[in-house]
Design a protein around this motif. Sequence first.
Motif, mmCIF file in Angstrom:
data_model
loop_
_atom_site.group_PDB
_atom_site.id
_atom_site.type_symbol
_atom_site.label_atom_id
_atom_site.label_comp_id
_atom_site.label_asym_id
_atom_site.label_seq_id
_atom_site.Cartn_x
_atom_site.Cartn_y
_atom_site.Cartn_z
ATOM 1 N N LEU A 75 0.821 -1.211 0.000
ATOM 2 C CA LEU A 75 0.000 0.000 0.000
ATOM 3 C C LEU A 75 0.855 1.261 0.000
ATOM 4 N N LEU A 76 1.938 1.261 0.785
ATOM 5 C CA LEU A 76 2.811 2.437 0.810
ATOM 6 C C LEU A 76 3.416 2.683 -0.567
ATOM 7 N N LEU A 77 3.895 1.624 -1.222
ATOM 8 C CA LEU A 77 4.439 1.777 -2.568
ATOM 9 C C LEU A 77 3.361 2.272 -3.525
ATOM 10 N N GLY A 78 2.162 1.725 -3.387
ATOM 11 C CA GLY A 78 1.058 2.155 -4.249
ATOM 12 C C GLY A 78 0.758 3.633 -4.103
ATOM 13 N N ILE A 79 0.767 4.130 -2.873
ATOM 14 C CA ILE A 79 0.505 5.558 -2.631
ATOM 15 C C ILE A 79 1.599 6.419 -3.265
ATOM 16 N N LEU A 80 2.851 6.028 -3.031
ATOM 17 C CA LEU A 80 3.973 6.803 -3.585
ATOM 18 C C LEU A 80 3.888 6.894 -5.107
ATOM 19 N N LEU A 81 3.571 5.776 -5.758
ATOM 20 C CA LEU A 81 3.469 5.773 -7.216
ATOM 21 C C LEU A 81 2.246 6.544 -7.697
ATOM 22 N N ALA A 82 1.125 6.375 -6.996
ATOM 23 C CA ALA A 82 -0.108 7.059 -7.401
ATOM 24 C C ALA A 82 0.048 8.575 -7.325
ATOM 25 N N ARG A 83 0.842 9.041 -6.377
ATOM 26 C CA ARG A 83 1.097 10.482 -6.256
ATOM 27 C C ARG A 83 1.837 11.030 -7.476
ATOM 28 N N GLN A 84 2.496 10.131 -8.211
ATOM 29 C CA GLN A 84 3.197 10.529 -9.442
ATOM 30 C C GLN A 84 2.330 10.263 -10.681
ATOM 31 N N LYS A 85 1.022 10.028 -10.434
ATOM 32 C CA LYS A 85 0.042 9.801 -11.515
ATOM 33 C C LYS A 85 0.334 8.524 -12.309
ATOM 34 N N PHE B 173 6.961 7.904 5.062
ATOM 35 C CA PHE B 173 5.601 8.351 5.369
ATOM 36 C C PHE B 173 5.440 9.822 4.953
ATOM 37 N N TYR B 174 6.499 10.616 5.153
ATOM 38 C CA TYR B 174 6.470 12.011 4.680
ATOM 39 C C TYR B 174 6.310 12.049 3.174
ATOM 40 N N ARG B 175 7.118 11.261 2.477
ATOM 41 C CA ARG B 175 7.078 11.296 1.007
ATOM 42 C C ARG B 175 5.716 10.858 0.480
ATOM 43 N N ASP C 100 -1.595 12.082 9.309
ATOM 44 C CA ASP C 100 -2.686 11.201 9.730
ATOM 45 C C ASP C 100 -2.181 10.068 10.629
ATOM 46 N N VAL C 101 -0.977 9.557 10.334
ATOM 47 C CA VAL C 101 -0.420 8.483 11.173
ATOM 48 C C VAL C 101 -0.149 9.006 12.577
ATOM 49 N N ARG C 102 0.430 10.205 12.665
ATOM 50 C CA ARG C 102 0.694 10.779 14.000
ATOM 51 C C ARG C 102 -0.606 11.110 14.728
ATOM 52 N N LYS C 103 -1.611 11.534 13.986
ATOM 53 C CA LYS C 103 -2.901 11.874 14.600
ATOM 54 C C LYS C 103 -3.559 10.638 15.216
ATOM 55 N N GLU C 104 -3.460 9.492 14.518
ATOM 56 C CA GLU C 104 -4.088 8.269 15.005
ATOM 57 C C GLU C 104 -3.183 7.487 15.958
ATOM 58 N N GLY C 105 -1.871 7.738 15.891
ATOM 59 C CA GLY C 105 -0.927 7.017 16.732
ATOM 60 C C GLY C 105 -0.323 7.930 17.783
ATOM 61 N N PHE C 106 0.907 7.590 18.226
ATOM 62 C CA PHE C 106 1.591 8.423 19.216
ATOM 63 C C PHE C 106 3.095 8.186 19.135
ATOM 64 N N THR C 107 3.849 9.126 19.722
ATOM 65 C CA THR C 107 5.304 8.992 19.794
ATOM 66 C C THR C 107 5.650 8.307 21.117
ATOM 67 N N PRO C 108 6.330 7.162 21.089
ATOM 68 C CA PRO C 108 6.568 6.396 22.321
ATOM 69 C C PRO C 108 7.616 7.039 23.227
ATOM 70 N N ALA D 15 15.973 18.443 -2.491
ATOM 71 C CA ALA D 15 15.298 18.007 -1.264
ATOM 72 C C ALA D 15 14.206 19.007 -0.897
ATOM 73 N N LEU D 16 13.107 18.482 -0.362
ATOM 74 C CA LEU D 16 11.964 19.333 -0.017
ATOM 75 C C LEU D 16 11.516 18.986 1.400
ATOM 76 N N ASN D 17 11.580 19.969 2.311
ATOM 77 C CA ASN D 17 11.170 19.745 3.702
ATOM 78 C C ASN D 17 11.868 18.542 4.337
ATOM 79 N N GLY D 18 13.123 18.388 4.019
ATOM 80 C CA GLY D 18 13.877 17.300 4.630
ATOM 81 C C GLY D 18 13.640 15.947 3.999
ATOM 82 N N ALA D 19 12.672 15.842 3.114
ATOM 83 C CA ALA D 19 12.408 14.572 2.437
ATOM 84 C C ALA D 19 12.314 14.867 0.950
ATOM 85 N N GLN D 20 12.925 14.012 0.150
ATOM 86 C CA GLN D 20 12.956 14.290 -1.271
ATOM 87 C C GLN D 20 11.561 14.208 -1.889
ATOM 88 N N ALA D 21 11.344 15.053 -2.845
ATOM 89 C CA ALA D 21 10.025 15.082 -3.504
ATOM 90 C C ALA D 21 9.795 13.819 -4.303
#
Length: 410
Positions: A17-27, A56-58, A64-72, A404-410
């Motif tokens: 799913l993560l790979l699918g999202i990354l690719l889908a963002r590139q149309k 997760f940033y890319r 959304d992950v931080r909103k539903e989860g937490f930092t241990p 680089a964009l916001n610390g994570a590559q576009a």
Amino acid sequence: MPKINHVVISGAGPSGLLLGILLARQKIKVTILDADTKINGNPRAAHYAPSAVYDFYRAGIIDDVRKEGFTPRGVCWRYQDTTFIAGMGREPAEDQYAMVVLPLDRLGPLLVRHFESYEGTKILWKHKVVDVEQDDKEARAVVETPEGQKKIGGDYLVGADGATSGVRKALFGKDYPGETLEQQIVATNVYLPFDERFNYWDSNFIVHPKDWYMAAKITTDGLWRVTYGDDAGISAEELVKRQPLRYEQILPGHPKPDEYKLISMSPYKLQQRCAPSFRVGKVVLVADAAHLCNPFGGLGLTGGFADVGSLYDCFLGIHEDQLDEDILDKYSEVRIKIWKDMIDPMSRANFHRLWDPTMDKDREEFWKMCEQASDDPVWGKSVSDSIHQVRHDFTQYYKNKPVALNGAQA
């Protein structure tokens, strides 16, 4: 002109799913196939290392992950009587890539929502990959469905379908090089307030020759993951029956069933395995379909997400004519080397440190390292950041290096 129009992914797990999202963002059109009817709800991983948070940033999902989860708050090691031995990161990290906790059965639906929000995406449930075909133009998954056998093709086929991967078996047969460890584990989700009753940190590894276990808080409402070991020869059915006895034997306070609320449990074999190659033509493997390790330290999922980030770099480079297709050979070579040099030995050490009497010297050195990390926060951060070595930046091979964009590559 874009070179990739359609990628088919086998497996609607976190890596697929993560790979699918990354690719889908590139149309790029993405079709995900899965043999199941829905997201897997068994107790599995819940902790995402800074290296995973990078991707997760890319993928645009981190908020959304931080909103539903937490930092241990920290990880520590204890003896069975709860005596504290050593720990690191008692205060939650506040940097951009700080670890985040969210059980996979909750992360999965979140990933599906993001994936399906993009045009050209589709998840086909009840589609089990049983074989693969390919030619110069495309790779095809041969799938069994309720309507009969089908073939679904794309520019590339990615096997992200777990330890029993149909894609890997189609490429290499049933043999999966490596070994099954003698011990097996039982992963349980339980409401039992270890922090309030026993002053446990958010993640605790209990060191004992026989009654070793891990107890980690995995949700903000007090759900804990308790993963413990049992004899290799016991059947899965017997392991389930023995759960109340094992809890009473190993957990502090020797709790009876009416003192906790067990939500779910699942026995697992422990394996250390790696496929002979992660690439055959237009078919590529990632995550558990490509390699396995025991879960102590979370390196299986961490390594799987690192595969995804690397493969995404490669696919994007091919798509934008920044890389030639033979970069996928380098993908295979680099990811196998990282598994052999880092993931396999580190995961074995994490596991053996809990129970193995031959690890006494290693334990002493490890406890000292934890103490130094706590006394020197700057050095401690460098230790936690070292997990980024599991990643490999394939954009360095692009003809034109991206910005680089916001610390994570576009």
